[in-house]
Write an enzyme that holds these catalytic residues in place. Structure first.
Site, mmCIF file in Angstrom:
data_model
loop_
_atom_site.group_PDB
_atom_site.id
_atom_site.type_symbol
_atom_site.label_atom_id
_atom_site.label_comp_id
_atom_site.label_asym_id
_atom_site.label_seq_id
_atom_site.Cartn_x
_atom_site.Cartn_y
_atom_site.Cartn_z
ATOM 1 N N ALA A 82 0.845 -1.133 -0.030
ATOM 2 C CA ALA A 82 0.023 0.144 -0.111
ATOM 3 C C ALA A 82 1.054 1.187 -0.155
ATOM 4 O O ALA A 82 2.111 1.106 0.271
ATOM 5 C CB ALA A 82 -0.807 0.088 1.240
ATOM 6 N N GLY A 89 0.643 -4.969 0.817
ATOM 7 C CA GLY A 89 -0.338 -5.060 -0.429
ATOM 8 C C GLY A 89 -0.098 -5.606 -1.430
ATOM 9 O O GLY A 89 -0.995 -6.201 -2.160
ATOM 10 N N GLU A 97 -0.338 -9.207 -1.142
ATOM 11 C CA GLU A 97 -1.758 -9.309 -0.845
ATOM 12 C C GLU A 97 -2.477 -9.347 -2.383
ATOM 13 O O GLU A 97 -3.490 -10.061 -2.806
ATOM 14 C CB GLU A 97 -2.461 -8.454 -0.087
ATOM 15 N N GLU A 112 4.269 -5.596 7.153
ATOM 16 C CA GLU A 112 3.449 -4.649 8.058
ATOM 17 C C GLU A 112 3.616 -4.573 9.158
ATOM 18 O O GLU A 112 3.724 -3.232 9.908
ATOM 19 C CB GLU A 112 1.935 -4.862 7.691
HETATM 20 N N1 3HC Z 1 4.505 3.204 -0.040
HETATM 21 C C1 3HC Z 1 4.886 4.599 -0.300
HETATM 22 N N2 3HC Z 1 6.420 4.936 -0.686
HETATM 23 C C2 3HC Z 1 7.120 3.882 -0.590
HETATM 24 C C3 3HC Z 1 6.605 2.471 -0.235
HETATM 25 C C4 3HC Z 1 5.369 2.306 0.240
HETATM 26 N N3 3HC Z 1 4.992 1.006 0.333
HETATM 27 N N4 3HC Z 1 7.839 1.713 -0.144
HETATM 28 C C5 3HC Z 1 9.077 2.414 -0.414
HETATM 29 N N5 3HC Z 1 8.455 3.829 -0.731
HETATM 30 C C6 3HC Z 1 9.358 4.685 -1.229
HETATM 31 C C7 3HC Z 1 10.481 5.230 -0.166
HETATM 32 O O1 3HC Z 1 10.045 6.047 0.831
HETATM 33 C C8 3HC Z 1 11.558 6.087 -1.138
HETATM 34 O O2 3HC Z 1 10.921 7.240 -1.493
HETATM 35 P P1 3HC Z 1 12.086 8.294 -1.370
HETATM 36 O O3 3HC Z 1 12.845 7.907 -2.660
HETATM 37 O O4 3HC Z 1 11.376 9.658 -1.643
HETATM 38 O O5 3HC Z 1 12.969 8.503 -0.275
HETATM 39 C C9 3HC Z 1 11.345 4.971 -2.342
HETATM 40 O O6 3HC Z 1 10.222 4.692 -2.436
HETATM 41 C C10 3HC Z 1 12.470 3.914 -2.391
HETATM 42 O O7 3HC Z 1 12.558 3.153 -1.364
HETATM 43 P P2 3HC Z 1 13.769 2.507 -0.829
HETATM 44 O O8 3HC Z 1 14.950 3.793 -0.632
HETATM 45 O O9 3HC Z 1 13.157 1.998 0.491
HETATM 46 O O10 3HC Z 1 14.109 1.439 -1.983
HETATM 47 P P3 3HC Z 1 14.989 0.296 -1.753
HETATM 48 O O11 3HC Z 1 15.135 -0.400 -3.075
HETATM 49 O O12 3HC Z 1 15.917 0.439 -0.972
HETATM 50 O O13 3HC Z 1 13.900 -0.678 -0.955
HETATM 51 C C11 3HC Z 1 11.627 -1.525 -0.600
HETATM 52 C C12 3HC Z 1 12.689 -1.150 -1.823
HETATM 53 C C13 3HC Z 1 12.293 -3.071 -0.391
HETATM 54 C C14 3HC Z 1 10.556 -1.839 -1.574
HETATM 55 C C15 3HC Z 1 11.506 -0.867 0.519
HETATM 56 O O14 3HC Z 1 11.233 0.288 -0.146
HETATM 57 C C16 3HC Z 1 10.386 -1.263 1.278
HETATM 58 O O15 3HC Z 1 10.797 -2.059 2.293
HETATM 59 N N6 3HC Z 1 9.492 -0.694 1.227
HETATM 60 C C17 3HC Z 1 8.185 -0.754 2.215
HETATM 61 C C18 3HC Z 1 7.347 -2.114 1.873
HETATM 62 C C19 3HC Z 1 6.447 -2.179 2.799
HETATM 63 O O16 3HC Z 1 6.528 -2.049 4.101
HETATM 64 N N7 3HC Z 1 5.071 -2.525 2.337
HETATM 65 C C20 3HC Z 1 4.046 -2.686 3.489
HETATM 66 C C21 3HC Z 1 3.214 -1.466 3.283
HETATM 67 S S1 3HC Z 1 1.917 -1.343 4.289
HETATM 68 C C22 3HC Z 1 0.661 -2.318 3.337
HETATM 69 O O17 3HC Z 1 0.876 -2.685 2.303
HETATM 70 C C23 3HC Z 1 -0.718 -2.512 4.061
HETATM 71 C C24 3HC Z 1 -1.576 -3.464 3.347
HETATM 72 O O18 3HC Z 1 -1.476 -4.596 4.050
HETATM 73 C C25 3HC Z 1 -2.893 -2.909 3.325
#
Ligand code: 3HC
Length: 694
Positions: free
Chosen positions: A62, A101, A104, A124
């Site tokens: 998400a 997500g 998912e 998450e």
């Molecule tokens: N939403 C919004 N922005 C995100 C994002 C997300 N899910 N994931 C990454 N970004 C953004 C980062 O903030 C960063 O932004 P910036 O360049 O402005 O600083 C950019 O994307 C690049 O991210 P990274 O620097 O972390 O890039 P990497 O290549 O090192 O890593 C990644 C990529 C492994 C995908 C890492 O970004 C990550 O772990 N992201 C989060 C994943 C996550 O936690 N997902 C779950 C979200 S909650 C959810 O899905 C709820 C659902 O169940 C309903």
């Protein structure tokens, strides 16, 4: 072209999500997906659909940025429900990572294939959340309750091979480009007439009644203080006990509860803060890095060996230099030991270890490091010795090499001043154990060049560390703040709080360890020596008195088997020592400190407010450009609970005005020596401001 596009190819419709950088499932993507499915159904000419993402990864989940805004329709659950209900088979094609997500969404598709290098996970929990788009219901249907909980509670992704063997994926696609392999797979499904498989229709394998309570017990210590793990367990339990829709609506309810909790807010703050620290507000994004291939580490002690190992694991060629042959032997043995440990833990294989060790050279001769790109000095913490090393480096190293010092307290401008190239000098402060701790403080001297800082940040990333650029002052950010925190923990002893009461109070609040247990681990002699060398100590006989008396008695902590606590041979568990209790009482009497009962609230308030106060001064002096940087330092290097977001975020959360009033009371009670209120704190409190808005 929008975030979601369709390409009709004969019997196949290809849906591509293109939402850089990580294909987060923002509102535009969600509504684009629903529109795409509807358009394909309406055209009524496709027999199979492929869902793929552009760029470097499948969906990273998400869009976390949307969580602090009003909810935007359609919700991800609706999108996934719509996809799963589609009568045309849909194949999710995963590359990079499918997280949260993103996974998912893939589980809502009827088939899942992936690049062999891909990873999938439900992280998450790291954001104080639970999978909120029916992931807690679909994953157990695919891989069972135990593996699902392991993935959701740890938040760790699994690699494609593991995902295949668990049953999350249906096939790995070896073919390049990935899309070609995916198209062959889709055609094969059609040719064989394989029917649509909807995960919601699968039955979760039941487990014993005791299973969930035993699981709770198993994770209790690691997840203490966190609210989402228990909710994850309840949702997964419901995947057995309720029907899909009922359990999904419970999941949605819990998800909302978590999302609006201060914990999730704090963890999201840290997520973005850790990314923000990689960008320096005053340095243009055009500044290019210096190339780093070969690294030299000076000093083969515990710190030097840990640094050398981190660099080897990151793929650099490393030369370890020490003036003693025995030191080099010890260093090499430590490094081999670190490799062996990682082989045992399956973090690296035997051939990786062999290859890594081949990249290590040892030497006693400075001339042999003349051509390296980065030198990290990790010798004894003494200005004269460090200056001597830097003079040598200046005369030997090639032009453009970066000269870094691992000093934890010394003035890096003074160190740089003995060279003819202060612009190439930077502080790289690793935290012990250097190959494990994630924090790397990058200390910017008066003359440090921008490209040196940019290179240091990228070096930190390659080492899988979080690099935070800080200004030059005694103790920089982390240790400077630690000084005030530790001081209060020491004064509280004299005032009557036993060490274990102080430690347990702060640990229960969320600190990874109590300050006195940390002191014993680091060695009480370390702080003692630093205090002895400082000329600007406060005029207060109570200042670190207990630690000093223990050090003078040779009680240094773990290394001597006793410090603030006692340790049984081979154990690191602190045992309260009546001798220390008596010693503290005696010192209090000598110093005229009246002992009293002290409750946990006072302990927490004094220690944490001391941190916030020093953090405020650090912001005033512009040692850190942003309060979030301080939060990243403390959560990554000092065991500050991530779920409280770091000391400055915590102050914002409980209210800067409340902190200000609390500090004013402490000043009135204990005097201004330690509790002088910084002007910035007063100013923010007056306008109900926050540190994060500075
Ligand atoms: N939403 C919004 N922005 C995100 C994002 C997300 N899910 N994931 C990454 N970004 C953004 C980062 O903030 C960063 O932004 P910036 O360049 O402005 O600083 C950019 O994307 C690049 O991210 P990274 O620097 O972390 O890039 P990497 O290549 O090192 O890593 C990644 C990529 C492994 C995908 C890492 O970004 C990550 O772990 N992201 C989060 C994943 C996550 O936690 N997902 C779950 C979200 S909650 C959810 O899905 C709820 C659902 O169940 C309903």
């Amino acid at each position: 072209m929008g975030e979601v596009s369709i390409d009709f190819r004969d019997q196949l419709a290809l849906i591509t999500i293109d939402n850089p950088p990580v294909n987060a499932l923002s509102q535009a993507v969600r509504s684009g997906l629903i529109d795409a499915i509807e358009e394909i159904e309406l055209k009524n000419k496709s027999e199979i659909i492929i869902l793929i993402c552009g760029g470097r990864t499948f969906c990273a989940g998400a869009d976390i940025r949307e969580f602090s805004k009003p909810v935007l329709s359609p919700h991800l659950s609706e999108v996934i429900t719509r996809i799963e209900a589609c009568e045309i088979p849909i194949v999710a094609v995963i590359h990079g990572t499918a997280l949260g997500g993103g996974l998912e969404l893939a589980m809502g598709c009827h088939f899942r294939v992936a690049d062999p290098k891909a990873k999938v996970g439900l992280p998450e929990v790291n954001l104080g959340l639970l999978p909120g788009a029916m992931g807690t219901q679909r994953l157990p249907r695919l891989i069972g309750v135990k593996h699902s909980l392991d993935m959701m509670i740890s938040g760790k992704p699994v690699d494609a091979n593991t995902a295949l063997s668990l049953g999350i994926l249906d096939q790995l696609i070896e073919e390049h480009p990935l899309l070609d392999g995916a198209i062959s797979y889709a055609n094969d499904l059609l040719n064989k007439g394989i029917p649509i498989r909807r995960v919601r229709d699968l039955i979760v394998e039941p487990v014993s009644v005791k299973f969930f309570d035993e699981y709770r017990e198993k994770i209790a210590y690691k997840t203490r203080g966190l609210i989402s793990p228990e909710k994850i367990i309840r949702c997964v339990q419901s995947s057995i006990e309720m029907d899909f829709d009922e359990a999904a609506s419970q999941e949605r309810y819990f998800f909302k509860e978590c999302m609006t909790s201060p914990q999730s807010k704090a963890l999201r703050h840290i997520f973005f803060a850790e990314r923000a620290v990689t960008k320096l507000p005053d340095i243009s994004s055009d500044v290019s890095q210096r190339a780093i291939k070969k690294v030299a580490v000076i000093g083969a002690g515990t710190m030097g060996s840990g640094i050398a190992y981190s660099a080897l694991r990151a793929g650099y060629g490393v030369t370890l230099l020490d003036n003693e042959a025995s030191g080099l032997d010890r260093g090499e043995n430590s490094i081999t030991g670190f490799f062996e440990h990682d082989v045992l833990r399956k973090r690296i294989n035997e051939s990786g270890m062999k290859e890594g060790l081949e990249r290590l050279q040892t030497t006693q001769d400075f001339d042999s490091i003349a051509n390296v790109d980065l030198v990290i000095e990790a010798v004894f913490e003494n200005m004269a010795i460090k200056k001597d090393v830097f003079q040598k480096l200046d005369s030997i190293c090639r032009d453009g090499a970066i000269l870094a010092t691992n000093t934890s307290t010394l003035d890096i401008d003074q160190i740089a001043s003995v060279t003819k190239r202060p612009e190439d000098v930077v502080g790289l402060l690793f935290f012990s154990p250097a190959h494990i701790m994630r924090l790397l403080e990058i200390v910017r001297g008066d003359r440090t060049e921008d490209d040196v800082l940019v290179t240091a940040l990228s070096f930190a990333k390659r080492l899988r560390k979080v690099g935070v650029v800080v200004g030059n002052c005694f103790g920089f950010v982390g240790n400077r703040m630690l000084h005030g925190y530790g001081r209060e923990a020491q004064l509280l002893l004299l005032e009557g709080a036993p060490p274990e009461h102080i430690d347990v109070s702060l640990q229960n609040w969320g600190m990874a360890m109590g300050p006195h247990a940390v002191g014993d681990l680091a060695g009480l002699d370390v702080g003692y020596k630093i205090r002895q060398e400082r000329t600007d100590q406060p005029d207060d006989p109570c200042f670190y008195r207990v630690a000093d008396v223990l050090s003078e008695a040779g009680r240094f902590g773990h290394k001597t088997g006793k410090g603030m606590y006692l340790y049984e041979s081979g154990s690191r568990s602190p045992i309260p020592d009546p001798e220390v209790q008596a010693l503290i009482k005696r010192e209090a009497e000598l110093l005229g400190v009246q002992q009293r009962e002290i409750n946990s609230d006072e302990i927490i308030e004094r220690c944490i407010y001391a941190l916030i106060l020093e953090g405020t001064r650090i912001l005033e002096e512009k040692i850190s450009p942003r309060s979030a940087d301080i939060d990243v330092v403390w959560t990554n290097g000092y065991g500050f609970p991530r779920f409280r977001g770091g000391p400055m975020h915590y102050a914002d959360e409980i209210g800067v005005r409340r902190v200000y009033e609390g500090i004013c009371k402490l000043r009135d009670r204990f005097g201004p020596m330690y509790w002088e209120v910084p002007a910035l704190l007063e100013e923010l409190a007056a306008k109900d401001g926050k540190f994060s808005g500075l």
